[in-house]
Design a protein around this motif. Sequence first.
Motif, PDB file in Angstrom:
ATOM      1  N   ARG A   1      13.938  -9.934  65.706  1.00  0.00           N
ATOM      2  CA  ARG A   1      14.666 -10.347  64.130  1.00  0.00           C
ATOM      3  C   ARG A   1      14.270 -11.312  63.351  1.00  0.00           C
ATOM      4  O   ARG A   1      14.667 -12.756  64.472  1.00  0.00           O
ATOM      5  CB  ARG A   1      16.291  -9.695  63.830  1.00  0.00           C
ATOM      6  CG  ARG A   1      16.062  -8.480  64.650  1.00  0.00           C
ATOM      7  CD  ARG A   1      17.113  -8.034  64.201  1.00  0.00           C
ATOM      8  NE  ARG A   1      17.478  -7.228  64.582  1.00  0.00           N
ATOM      9  CZ  ARG A   1      17.914  -5.597  63.939  1.00  0.00           C
ATOM     10  NH1 ARG A   1      17.584  -5.880  62.657  1.00  0.00           N
ATOM     11  NH2 ARG A   1      18.398  -4.427  64.315  1.00  0.00           N
ATOM     12  N   VAL A   2      14.103 -11.740  62.186  1.00  0.00           N
ATOM     13  CA  VAL A   2      13.811 -13.960  62.057  1.00  0.00           C
ATOM     14  C   VAL A   2      15.379 -13.381  61.312  1.00  0.00           C
ATOM     15  O   VAL A   2      15.420 -12.902  60.369  1.00  0.00           O
ATOM     16  CB  VAL A   2      12.179 -13.313  61.170  1.00  0.00           C
ATOM     17  CG1 VAL A   2      11.590 -13.805  62.312  1.00  0.00           C
ATOM     18  CG2 VAL A   2      12.272 -13.291  60.243  1.00  0.00           C
ATOM     19  N   PRO A   3      15.540 -15.116  60.496  1.00  0.00           N
ATOM     20  CA  PRO A   3      16.647 -15.150  59.369  1.00  0.00           C
ATOM     21  C   PRO A   3      16.171 -14.786  58.158  1.00  0.00           C
ATOM     22  O   PRO A   3      17.043 -13.641  57.750  1.00  0.00           O
ATOM     23  CB  PRO A   3      16.431 -16.221  59.478  1.00  0.00           C
ATOM     24  CG  PRO A   3      16.292 -16.967  60.676  1.00  0.00           C
ATOM     25  CD  PRO A   3      14.658 -16.465  61.323  1.00  0.00           C
ATOM     26  N   GLY A   4      15.160 -14.546  57.586  1.00  0.00           N
ATOM     27  CA  GLY A   4      14.347 -14.135  56.225  1.00  0.00           C
ATOM     28  C   GLY A   4      13.067 -13.942  56.478  1.00  0.00           C
ATOM     29  O   GLY A   4      12.230 -13.984  57.233  1.00  0.00           O
ATOM     30  N   ALA A   5      12.402 -13.572  54.823  1.00  0.00           N
ATOM     31  CA  ALA A   5      11.300 -13.444  54.381  1.00  0.00           C
ATOM     32  C   ALA A   5      10.210 -14.553  54.902  1.00  0.00           C
ATOM     33  O   ALA A   5       9.243 -14.757  54.984  1.00  0.00           O
ATOM     34  CB  ALA A   5      11.172 -12.674  52.857  1.00  0.00           C
ATOM     35  N   TRP A   6      10.843 -15.936  54.734  1.00  0.00           N
ATOM     36  CA  TRP A   6      10.335 -17.127  54.265  1.00  0.00           C
ATOM     37  C   TRP A   6       9.278 -17.270  56.494  1.00  0.00           C
ATOM     38  O   TRP A   6       8.660 -17.594  56.501  1.00  0.00           O
ATOM     39  CB  TRP A   6      10.751 -18.577  54.120  1.00  0.00           C
ATOM     40  CG  TRP A   6      10.719 -19.559  53.873  1.00  0.00           C
ATOM     41  CD1 TRP A   6      10.623 -20.747  55.637  1.00  0.00           C
ATOM     42  CD2 TRP A   6       9.944 -19.948  53.834  1.00  0.00           C
ATOM     43  NE1 TRP A   6       9.300 -21.408  54.971  1.00  0.00           N
ATOM     44  CE2 TRP A   6       9.280 -21.293  53.458  1.00  0.00           C
ATOM     45  CE3 TRP A   6       8.943 -19.584  52.309  1.00  0.00           C
ATOM     46  CZ2 TRP A   6       8.228 -22.136  52.989  1.00  0.00           C
ATOM     47  CZ3 TRP A   6       8.255 -20.573  51.616  1.00  0.00           C
ATOM     48  CH2 TRP A   6       7.550 -21.220  51.866  1.00  0.00           C
TER      49      TRP A   6
ATOM     50  N   TRP B   1      18.195 -11.312  56.552  1.00  0.00           N
ATOM     51  CA  TRP B   1      18.556 -11.048  55.557  1.00  0.00           C
ATOM     52  C   TRP B   1      18.326 -10.258  53.951  1.00  0.00           C
ATOM     53  O   TRP B   1      17.059  -9.519  54.411  1.00  0.00           O
ATOM     54  CB  TRP B   1      17.796 -12.872  54.326  1.00  0.00           C
ATOM     55  CG  TRP B   1      18.934 -13.171  53.291  1.00  0.00           C
ATOM     56  CD1 TRP B   1      17.694 -12.625  51.631  1.00  0.00           C
ATOM     57  CD2 TRP B   1      19.544 -13.449  52.828  1.00  0.00           C
ATOM     58  NE1 TRP B   1      18.719 -12.689  50.780  1.00  0.00           N
ATOM     59  CE2 TRP B   1      19.386 -13.693  50.906  1.00  0.00           C
ATOM     60  CE3 TRP B   1      20.317 -14.333  53.783  1.00  0.00           C
ATOM     61  CZ2 TRP B   1      20.319 -14.933  50.452  1.00  0.00           C
ATOM     62  CZ3 TRP B   1      21.740 -14.684  53.205  1.00  0.00           C
ATOM     63  CH2 TRP B   1      21.249 -14.749  51.199  1.00  0.00           C
ATOM     64  N   ASN B   2      19.259  -9.251  53.584  1.00  0.00           N
ATOM     65  CA  ASN B   2      19.308  -8.369  52.936  1.00  0.00           C
ATOM     66  C   ASN B   2      18.752  -6.942  53.770  1.00  0.00           C
ATOM     67  O   ASN B   2      18.365  -6.090  53.926  1.00  0.00           O
ATOM     68  CB  ASN B   2      18.295  -8.029  51.977  1.00  0.00           C
ATOM     69  CG  ASN B   2      18.130  -8.745  51.210  1.00  0.00           C
ATOM     70  OD1 ASN B   2      19.466  -9.252  49.900  1.00  0.00           O
ATOM     71  ND2 ASN B   2      17.592  -9.389  50.451  1.00  0.00           N
TER      72      ASN B   2
ATOM     73  N   THR C   1       5.538  -5.939  59.321  1.00  0.00           N
ATOM     74  CA  THR C   1       6.367  -7.540  59.178  1.00  0.00           C
ATOM     75  C   THR C   1       7.065  -6.221  57.790  1.00  0.00           C
ATOM     76  O   THR C   1       7.183  -5.645  56.713  1.00  0.00           O
ATOM     77  CB  THR C   1       5.704  -8.164  58.063  1.00  0.00           C
ATOM     78  OG1 THR C   1       4.297  -7.701  56.962  1.00  0.00           O
ATOM     79  CG2 THR C   1       4.636  -8.464  59.311  1.00  0.00           C
ATOM     80  N   LEU C   2       8.095  -6.715  57.698  1.00  0.00           N
ATOM     81  CA  LEU C   2       8.851  -5.783  56.976  1.00  0.00           C
ATOM     82  C   LEU C   2      10.089  -6.967  56.346  1.00  0.00           C
ATOM     83  O   LEU C   2      11.056  -7.905  57.211  1.00  0.00           O
ATOM     84  CB  LEU C   2      10.077  -5.179  58.018  1.00  0.00           C
ATOM     85  CG  LEU C   2       9.672  -4.200  58.547  1.00  0.00           C
ATOM     86  CD1 LEU C   2      10.658  -3.006  59.615  1.00  0.00           C
ATOM     87  CD2 LEU C   2       8.278  -3.115  57.907  1.00  0.00           C
ATOM     88  N   GLY C   3      10.739  -6.917  55.514  1.00  0.00           N
ATOM     89  CA  GLY C   3      11.425  -8.253  54.827  1.00  0.00           C
ATOM     90  C   GLY C   3      12.372  -7.591  53.534  1.00  0.00           C
ATOM     91  O   GLY C   3      11.436  -6.604  52.855  1.00  0.00           O
ATOM     92  N   CYS C   4      12.791  -8.345  52.500  1.00  0.00           N
ATOM     93  CA  CYS C   4      13.298  -7.558  50.880  1.00  0.00           C
ATOM     94  C   CYS C   4      13.432  -9.276  50.558  1.00  0.00           C
ATOM     95  O   CYS C   4      14.414  -9.939  50.357  1.00  0.00           O
ATOM     96  CB  CYS C   4      14.604  -6.812  51.390  1.00  0.00           C
ATOM     97  SG  CYS C   4      15.188  -6.725  49.907  1.00  0.00           S
ATOM     98  N   LEU C   5      13.133  -9.064  49.184  1.00  0.00           N
ATOM     99  CA  LEU C   5      13.317  -9.910  48.364  1.00  0.00           C
ATOM    100  C   LEU C   5      14.007 -10.286  47.385  1.00  0.00           C
ATOM    101  O   LEU C   5      12.739  -9.187  46.378  1.00  0.00           O
ATOM    102  CB  LEU C   5      11.762 -11.149  48.125  1.00  0.00           C
ATOM    103  CG  LEU C   5      11.786 -12.076  49.163  1.00  0.00           C
ATOM    104  CD1 LEU C   5      10.254 -12.172  49.264  1.00  0.00           C
ATOM    105  CD2 LEU C   5      12.496 -13.184  49.495  1.00  0.00           C
TER     106      LEU C   5
END
Length: 295
Positions: A187-192, A157-158, A212-216
């Motif tokens: 790779r996972v679907p989103g930050a959750w 996501w993002n 851990t990498l993500g974006c909200l």
Amino acid sequence: MIKGMTLVREMASGDALDKLGRLLLSLGFEQGKGWKDETGRGTALLAPLGNLELVAGRQPAVPPILIEVIGLDAIHTAVQQWMLANYRTEEVDSLLSKPEPTHWNSRLFTVRLPEGSSDGLVLGFWQSENPLHGKPVAIEGDLSAAGMRFAIVTARWNAVITDRLLQGALDGVYRSGAAKADVEIVRVPGAWEIPSAARTLAESKRFDAIITLGCLLRGETAHYEAIYTEVARGIGQSQQDTGVPHAFGVLTCETLEQALDRAGVKAGNKGFEAAIAAIEMVSIQRKIRAGESGS
């Protein structure tokens, strides 16, 4: 109980006192409380740290007043300019020495002021060449990733942001010496979903650290804060329960522009920063464990 220490030196005149006082204040001393009466006056110049050194046997070949500084060359230039403004040019060469290395792992220059007490006032300005000088002894991590194994969990996501974070993280671990075979990307679907994958990877005991990498983005979801809170709690809980360092590279931004800035456009790359933090934490853990086993 000892509170402080004061070194008192006589100056030949009030004018000499004022001139030297202005110089030392410009170099970083703080103005203390002075005094004045019918017999004379004094100026207090305060330094952040004072030391009393006692010597038996051979006297060290250093001036009686040593001033430790940061940026010795800049201090020398400032003192030289002050000397040229107050003494003849031909005198300055004999009164002011150049910064030279010492046998005690530092550099030092001296300045002699003839209008001090009867034998003149000699000051020594020095800077340690040891980068850890003056710092409390502490265990600190190295930034070599050679022989370390990493798992990188990144959200799809993002992806315009997370792909940049991933490239930054890979740059950090590879540039620090990690082998490509020792880095696994998930790779996972989103930050959750990041905490769940991170915990599974940590519990496998195949990795020294999890990145851990993500974006909200606040504008994309009404439950932004709830998601961020749970993601942060889940990553932190996984780290605490497994003992495997988890580097936090999940961006929380108001706008896409802010996220782009933190993913390498203007404000550095949070993925790279997370990778470096992971390397340092692995190094710290190894040093702590080595100390425990050696005690």
